[in-house]
Scaffold this motif. Structure first.
Motif, PDB file in Angstrom:
ATOM      1  N   LYS A 292       0.811  -1.222   0.000  1.00 29.75           N
ATOM      2  CA  LYS A 292       0.000   0.000   0.000  1.00 29.75           C
ATOM      3  C   LYS A 292       0.843   1.271   0.000  1.00 29.75           C
ATOM      4  O   LYS A 292       0.307   2.371   0.109  1.00 29.75           O
ATOM      5  N   GLY A 293       2.156   1.108  -0.109  1.00 32.41           N
ATOM      6  CA  GLY A 293       3.004   2.271  -0.265  1.00 32.41           C
ATOM      7  C   GLY A 293       3.596   2.848   1.001  1.00 32.41           C
ATOM      8  O   GLY A 293       4.224   3.907   0.969  1.00 32.41           O
ATOM      9  N   TYR A 294       3.423   2.169   2.138  1.00 32.43           N
ATOM     10  CA  TYR A 294       3.977   2.676   3.392  1.00 32.43           C
ATOM     11  C   TYR A 294       5.485   2.445   3.463  1.00 32.43           C
ATOM     12  O   TYR A 294       6.011   1.476   2.895  1.00 32.43           O
ATOM     13  N   MET A 295       6.160   3.307   4.205  1.00 31.74           N
ATOM     14  CA  MET A 295       7.497   3.014   4.704  1.00 31.74           C
ATOM     15  C   MET A 295       7.301   2.225   5.989  1.00 31.74           C
ATOM     16  O   MET A 295       6.501   2.617   6.842  1.00 31.74           O
ATOM     17  N   VAL A 296       8.002   1.097   6.120  1.00 28.32           N
ATOM     18  CA  VAL A 296       7.736   0.192   7.230  1.00 28.32           C
ATOM     19  C   VAL A 296       8.983  -0.009   8.084  1.00 28.32           C
ATOM     20  O   VAL A 296      10.058  -0.328   7.571  1.00 28.32           O
ATOM     21  N   HIS A 297       8.829   0.212   9.386  1.00 25.58           N
ATOM     22  CA  HIS A 297       9.815  -0.203  10.371  1.00 25.58           C
ATOM     23  C   HIS A 297       9.315  -1.493  11.003  1.00 25.58           C
ATOM     24  O   HIS A 297       8.115  -1.633  11.252  1.00 25.58           O
ATOM     25  N   GLY A 298      10.222  -2.411  11.269  1.00 24.67           N
ATOM     26  CA  GLY A 298       9.834  -3.655  11.926  1.00 24.67           C
ATOM     27  C   GLY A 298      10.798  -3.982  13.040  1.00 24.67           C
ATOM     28  O   GLY A 298      12.018  -3.870  12.861  1.00 24.67           O
ATOM     29  N   THR A 299      10.274  -4.358  14.217  1.00 24.57           N
ATOM     30  CA  THR A 299      11.151  -4.781  15.297  1.00 24.57           C
ATOM     31  C   THR A 299      11.301  -6.297  15.265  1.00 24.57           C
ATOM     32  O   THR A 299      10.322  -7.034  15.097  1.00 24.57           O
ATOM     33  N   VAL A 300      12.541  -6.751  15.397  1.00 27.88           N
ATOM     34  CA  VAL A 300      12.857  -8.175  15.457  1.00 27.88           C
ATOM     35  C   VAL A 300      13.983  -8.351  16.473  1.00 27.88           C
ATOM     36  O   VAL A 300      14.687  -7.403  16.800  1.00 27.88           O
TER      37      VAL A 300
END
Length: 332
Positions: A24-32
Motif C-alpha cells: 500500500k506504499g507505506y514506509m515500514v519499520h519492523g522490530t525483530v
C-alpha cells in the motif's frame, strides 16, 4: 509516505501485516530480535518493495530504548508481538508470558508517547474474550465480554491471562495519557505462512491431518472453535489503523465450527491424509460477534479458500507429504 512500525515483524501475523503495508506504499519499520537472523527474518527482506521501504530494528518488548529507536518518525505503530506458547503447560508464566505481554505493552505505549505516534493498534486475542464462564450460553460474545482473569488462572490458561491483562492495560493507558489506541481480538488464525518457522495455530491444523503431534492419536475432542484467515485479520488491522472512525475494542472472527465438521470439510477437499477417526464430545462456546468490525466495512474470504491455501502452503513448505490428491479446480 507515512511510516508505520510493526512489532515482532517476523512472526506469522506480523509478516502479512508488513506485506500489506508495503503493497500500500507505506514506509515500514519492523522490530525483530536479530535483523541478521536470515532463518527467522530473511523472508521479510524478500517481500515486494522491502528493499526500498522496509527497515528492521533490533528490539524486543522489554527493550524500551530499542522500541523508541524503531518508532522514531512513525505516525503509527501496529503492536503484534506477543509470546504464544506451543503447549498449554507453561513452567514459568510470569517470565514466559505475563512480563513480555504486559510490561512489553507498557513499553510499547510509552515509546509511542515519546515518538509522538498518532495511532496505535494493539493485537490482542480472542482468548481475552472467550474464557468467561459467567457469560450467557445463548448469547454471542461481543466487545463487552472479557475473560475472567481469576477463573483463567484457576484453570492455568496463562496465555488468556496475559492477553487479557495486556489489552486492559492498553485501553487504560489510552485514557490516562491521551494516546489513540485501538485493540483487536482475533480468533484462531489460519491461512498460509510467509515465515519459515511454523507457528502454534498452524501446528493445530497440521494435527488435524496427521497423527504426529496429535494427543491421543486418532482421537480428538469435538469442540467448537472460531477461525479467521491471517490475510483477513491483517486487512482488519490496517482498516482499524487507517479508518478515523475506529475506536476502542474490536473482535475479529469469521467462522465458528466444531472440530468434527472442520475435519470433515478438510477431508472432503484433501482426502488421503491421516485424519482423526474418533471424536469425543466436549461442550464449549466459541461464538464471537464481529458486527462492530463489519460496520467499518471489514469482510472475509470463504473458509474453503482458507483451507485450500493453507494446505497448499503446507505441502509447498514440506510440512505435508507431496503427491496427495488435490482438487483440480475450486470455486468460491
Amino acid at each position: 509516505m507515512k511510516k508505520v512500525c510493526v512489532t515482532g515483524a517476523g512472526g506469522y501475523i506480523a509478516s502479512w501485516v508488513v506485506k500489506f503495508l508495503l503493497s500500500k506504499g507505506y514506509m515500514v519499520h519492523g522490530t525483530v530480535r536479530d535483523p541478521c537472523d536470515e532463518k527467522k527474518n530473511g523472508h521479510l527482506k524478500k517481500l515486494e518493495n522491502a528493499e526500498e521501504r522496509l527497515h528492521l530494528f533490533k528490539a524486543d518488548l522489554l527493550d524500551y530504548e530499542g522500541l523508541c529507536a524503531a518508532f522514531a518518525g512513525c505516525s503509527g505503530v501496529l503492536h503484534v508481538a506477543s509470546p504464544v506458547p506451543a503447549d498449554r503447560h507453561v513452567p514459568n508464566p510470569q517470565v514466559e508470558l505475563l512480563d513480555p505481554a504486559i510490561l512489553g505493552t507498557q513499553n510499547v505505549l510509552n515509546a509511542c508517547l515519546k515518538a509522538r505516534v498518532e495511532k496505535v493498534v494493539v493485537v490482542s486475542s480472542g482468548s481475552a474474550v472467550l474464557v468467561n464462564p459467567n457469560w450467557p450460553l445463548d448469547q454471542e460474545m461481543d466487545e463487552s465480554c472479557w475473560t475472567d482473569i481469576e477463573y483463567a488462572k484457576s484453570i492455568e490458561q496463562w496465555y488468556a491471562v496475559s492477553k487479557t491483562l495486556a489489552e486492559m492495560e492498553a485501553l487504560e493507558f489510552a485514557k490516562r495519557d491521551d494516546l489513540t489506541v485501538i485493540t483487536i481480538c482475533p480468533s484462531l488464525v489460519i491461512g498460509p505462512m510467509l515465515q519459515p518457522i511454523i507457528n502454534t495455530t498452524s501446528l493445530l491444523l497440521l494435527s488435524y491431518m496427521k497423527v504426529e503431534g496429535r494427543t491421543g492419536g486418532d482421537v480428538m475432542e469435538n469442540t467448537e472453535r472460531p477461525y479467521v484467515d491471517v490475510r483477513d485479520l491483517s486487512e482488519a488491522i490496517l482498516l482499524l489503523y487507517e479508518n478515523p472512525e475506529s475506536e476502542g475494542r474490536y473482535i475479529c472472527s469469521a467462522y465458528s465450527i466444531r472440530t468434527k465438521e472442520f475435519v470433515a470439510k478438510m477431508e472432503s477437499m484433501f482426502p488421503g491424509y491421516n485424519y482423526p477417526k474418533i471424536f469425543t464430545e466436549k461442550n464449549g462456546r466459541a461464538i464471537l460477534n464481529s458486527k462492530k468490525l463489519k460496520g467499518l466495512g471489514w469482510n472475509y474470504r470463504p473458509l474453503e479458500e482458507s483451507i485450500v491455501d493453507t494446505v497448499k502452503n503446507y505441502v509447498d513448505d514440506g510440512l505435508l507429504e507431496k503427491g496427495k490428491p488435490f482438487p483440480s479446480s475450486l470455486r468460491f
